[in-house]
Scaffold this active site. Structure first.
Site, PDB file in Angstrom:
ATOM      1  N   TYR A   1      -2.814   1.769   7.888  1.00 32.23           N
ATOM      2  CA  TYR A   1      -1.559   1.177   7.413  1.00 32.23           C
ATOM      3  C   TYR A   1      -0.675   1.289   8.679  1.00 32.23           C
ATOM      4  CZ  TYR A   1      -3.050   1.438   2.450  1.00 32.23           C
ATOM      5  OH  TYR A   1      -3.658   1.293   1.447  1.00 32.23           O
TER       6      TYR A   1
ATOM      7  N   TYR B   1       1.947   7.404  -0.515  1.00 33.65           N
ATOM      8  CA  TYR B   1       2.178   6.179  -0.609  1.00 33.65           C
ATOM      9  C   TYR B   1       3.799   5.869  -0.729  1.00 33.65           C
ATOM     10  CZ  TYR B   1      -2.767   5.675  -0.045  1.00 33.65           C
ATOM     11  OH  TYR B   1      -3.882   5.877   0.781  1.00 33.65           O
TER      12      TYR B   1
ATOM     13  N   ASP C   1      11.237  -1.309   5.519  1.00 37.33           N
ATOM     14  CA  ASP C   1      11.363  -2.861   5.767  1.00 37.33           C
ATOM     15  C   ASP C   1      12.223  -3.385   4.765  1.00 37.33           C
ATOM     16  OD1 ASP C   1       9.482  -1.667   3.786  1.00 37.33           O
ATOM     17  OD2 ASP C   1       8.761  -3.518   3.937  1.00 37.33           O
TER      18      ASP C   1
ATOM     19  N   ASN D   1       9.949  -0.798  -3.838  1.00 36.23           N
ATOM     20  CA  ASN D   1       9.532   0.231  -4.616  1.00 36.23           C
ATOM     21  C   ASN D   1       9.540   1.557  -4.173  1.00 36.23           C
ATOM     22  OD1 ASN D   1       8.758  -1.436  -6.822  1.00 36.23           O
ATOM     23  ND2 ASN D   1       6.734  -1.737  -5.704  1.00 36.23           N
TER      24      ASN D   1
END
Length: 195
Positions: free
Chosen positions: A18, A70, A97, A118
């Site tokens: 990632y 995460y 972001d 989220n």
């Protein structure tokens, strides 16, 4: 010497798969900040990698943190970090972001909702507060009908990668200016479009 402390959290997902994704731009900004202050990330018991240093000799202290969780589970580590350092959420800067801002643009704000992000949603739920500063790093909207989740979990395009170092530097500058001069001064600088 400035006794002010700021917890600066860069959102992203853990692991090398990632690392270069648009969703990890917050952690990329923290890497730039750590380089500037000469700090190295180390594992900490709050389930985060942490690096600490000052913006300049005698300047405010920055506690840079990359959660090991995460993105959607960022709240637990952030709440634990605030407790560990005895900091109020008003001393928290979250770098993340933002789909609703064009690529290569920044927007800074304090408080507000999660806007469908989220990571922010989980931080607000875990800390019980939305009263923290956000450095919103524009990644733009996905092209065509590509789902937003797929878009943010892809690496920046080759064209974007040419500009990315400047965007990361600008976001790091914004964090430093918030810590030194306050949010309003940073907004005046980074919200003014070049002529």
């Amino acid at each position: 010497m400035d006794d002010a402390q700021w917890l600066v959290v860069g959102l992203g997902n853990p692991g090398p798969d990632y690392a270069s994704n648009r969703h990890n731009v917050g952690q990329m900004v923290l890497a730039e900040l750590a380089h500037r202050i000469g700090a190295t990330f180390r594992s900490q018991k709050t389930n985060a990698m942490v690096a600490e240093g000052r913006t300049a000799p005698g300047g405010p202290r920055l506690i840079l943190a990359k959660p090991n969780s995460y993105m959607n589970l960022s709240g637990g580590p952030v709440a634990a970090l605030l407790k560990f350092y005895s900091l109020d959420p008003s001393r928290l800067i979250v770098v993340h972001d933002e789909l609703d801002i064009p690529f290569d643009r920044l927007r800074l704000k304090q408080g507000g909702g999660h806007g469908g992000h989220n990571g922010l949603r989980d931080i607000i739920a875990a800390t019980g507060s939305a009263d923290f500063i956000r450095v919103r790093v524009g990644v733009g909207r996905p092209p065509g009908r590509q789902p937003a989740a797929d878009f943010v979990l892809r690496d920046f395009s080759s064209e974007e990668r040419k500009v990315l170092p400047n965007l990361l530097a600008d976001a790091a500058d914004a964090v430093e200016q918030i810590a030194v001069d306050g949010l309003t001064a940073a907004q005046l600088r980074f919200h003014t479009e070049p002529v």
